[in-house]
Design a protein around this motif. Structure first.
Motif, PDB file in Angstrom:
ATOM      1  N   UNK A  80      75.904  55.197  73.872  1.00  0.00           N
ATOM      2  CA  UNK A  80      76.436  55.099  75.232  1.00  0.00           C
ATOM      3  C   UNK A  80      77.565  54.073  75.284  1.00  0.00           C
ATOM      4  N   UNK A  81      77.423  52.981  74.566  1.00  0.00           N
ATOM      5  CA  UNK A  81      78.468  51.961  74.512  1.00  0.00           C
ATOM      6  C   UNK A  81      79.760  52.532  73.924  1.00  0.00           C
ATOM      7  N   UNK A  82      79.640  53.260  72.816  1.00  0.00           N
ATOM      8  CA  UNK A  82      80.823  53.857  72.173  1.00  0.00           C
ATOM      9  C   UNK A  82      81.473  54.884  73.102  1.00  0.00           C
ATOM     10  N   UNK A  95      83.365  64.326  81.303  1.00  0.00           N
ATOM     11  CA  UNK A  95      82.983  63.677  80.042  1.00  0.00           C
ATOM     12  C   UNK A  95      81.970  62.561  80.306  1.00  0.00           C
ATOM     13  N   UNK A  96      82.141  61.832  81.400  1.00  0.00           N
ATOM     14  CA  UNK A  96      81.172  60.785  81.743  1.00  0.00           C
ATOM     15  C   UNK A  96      79.803  61.391  82.043  1.00  0.00           C
ATOM     16  N   UNK A  97      79.787  62.497  82.766  1.00  0.00           N
ATOM     17  CA  UNK A  97      78.513  63.173  83.044  1.00  0.00           C
ATOM     18  C   UNK A  97      77.888  63.682  81.754  1.00  0.00           C
ATOM     19  N   UNK A  98      78.697  64.265  80.889  1.00  0.00           N
ATOM     20  CA  UNK A  98      78.202  64.753  79.604  1.00  0.00           C
ATOM     21  C   UNK A  98      77.663  63.601  78.761  1.00  0.00           C
ATOM     22  N   UNK A  99      78.325  62.472  78.802  1.00  0.00           N
ATOM     23  CA  UNK A  99      77.891  61.298  78.053  1.00  0.00           C
ATOM     24  C   UNK A  99      76.485  60.886  78.479  1.00  0.00           C
ATOM     25  N   UNK A 100      76.242  60.841  79.775  1.00  0.00           N
ATOM     26  CA  UNK A 100      74.917  60.456  80.252  1.00  0.00           C
ATOM     27  C   UNK A 100      73.870  61.523  79.932  1.00  0.00           C
ATOM     28  N   UNK A 101      74.256  62.784  79.940  1.00  0.00           N
ATOM     29  CA  UNK A 101      73.315  63.839  79.587  1.00  0.00           C
ATOM     30  C   UNK A 101      72.940  63.774  78.102  1.00  0.00           C
ATOM     31  N   UNK A 102      73.921  63.534  77.257  1.00  0.00           N
ATOM     32  CA  UNK A 102      73.665  63.510  75.806  1.00  0.00           C
ATOM     33  C   UNK A 102      72.893  62.282  75.366  1.00  0.00           C
ATOM     34  N   UNK A 138      81.290  54.993  76.389  1.00  0.00           N
ATOM     35  CA  UNK A 138      81.894  54.290  77.526  1.00  0.00           C
ATOM     36  C   UNK A 138      83.216  53.639  77.111  1.00  0.00           C
ATOM     37  N   UNK A 139      83.275  53.104  75.908  1.00  0.00           N
ATOM     38  CA  UNK A 139      84.529  52.526  75.419  1.00  0.00           C
ATOM     39  C   UNK A 139      85.600  53.601  75.255  1.00  0.00           C
ATOM     40  N   UNK A 140      85.209  54.777  74.780  1.00  0.00           N
ATOM     41  CA  UNK A 140      86.164  55.879  74.631  1.00  0.00           C
ATOM     42  C   UNK A 140      86.672  56.346  75.999  1.00  0.00           C
ATOM     43  N   UNK A 141      85.785  56.414  76.979  1.00  0.00           N
ATOM     44  CA  UNK A 141      86.204  56.793  78.331  1.00  0.00           C
ATOM     45  C   UNK A 141      87.135  55.739  78.916  1.00  0.00           C
ATOM     46  N   UNK A 142      86.857  54.475  78.647  1.00  0.00           N
ATOM     47  CA  UNK A 142      87.757  53.412  79.094  1.00  0.00           C
ATOM     48  C   UNK A 142      89.136  53.539  78.471  1.00  0.00           C
ATOM     49  N   UNK A 143      89.185  53.895  77.195  1.00  0.00           N
ATOM     50  CA  UNK A 143      90.462  54.102  76.524  1.00  0.00           C
ATOM     51  C   UNK A 143      91.208  55.296  77.127  1.00  0.00           C
ATOM     52  N   UNK A 144      90.488  56.399  77.390  1.00  0.00           N
ATOM     53  CA  UNK A 144      91.109  57.562  78.026  1.00  0.00           C
ATOM     54  C   UNK A 144      91.640  57.214  79.421  1.00  0.00           C
ATOM     55  N   UNK A 145      90.907  56.402  80.149  1.00  0.00           N
ATOM     56  CA  UNK A 145      91.340  55.989  81.476  1.00  0.00           C
ATOM     57  C   UNK A 145      92.621  55.167  81.398  1.00  0.00           C
TER      58      UNK A 145
END
Length: 124
Positions: free
Chosen positions: A5-7, A113-120, A9-16
């Protein structure tokens, strides 16, 4: 927080941050009316990516929102004549247009992608 989840979230932060850069650069090259029409397509990108990534179903509300957004963008577009600034080259105008469109697509990708991240990761 679990490591996957940390990785993610960091990837989503980079995309943002990439999306923010693209949006800022595009806004610097385009008039507000044009950029708002382009960024309005974010909702359509979000619906498509949600459908593809998390199997979100189309509902009457989501289709209605996309139709109303498209109509609003068209009304705004009808009141613009030549919107390219006089001191702006065509190359920079097109680059701003493409960067703003890429920002809309990237913003449309981030929420599914954030929703998918929490589901996975099975973590709320």
């Amino acid at each position: 927080m679990k490591y996957p989840l940390f990785i993610a979230a960091a990837a989503i932060g980079l995309l943002t941050s990439i999306g923010d850069y693209l949006y800022t650069y595009g806004m610097a090259r385009l008039p507000v009316s044009t950029s708002s029409i382009i960024i309005a397509s974010q909702l359509a990108f979000t619906v498509v990516f949600a459908f593809l990534l998390v199997q979100q179903k189309f509902t009457a509300y989501s289709v209605n929102a996309i139709v109303l957004l498209a109509v609003g963008a068209r009304v705004l577009a009808m009141h613009t004549s030549s919107d390219q600034p006089k001191d702006e080259s065509t190359k920079m105008y097109v680059l701003g247009f493409l960067m703003t469109l890429a920002a809309a697509a990237l913003y449309g990708l981030i929420l599914p992608v954030a929703e998918l991240m929490y589901l996975k990761t099975k973590q709320g």
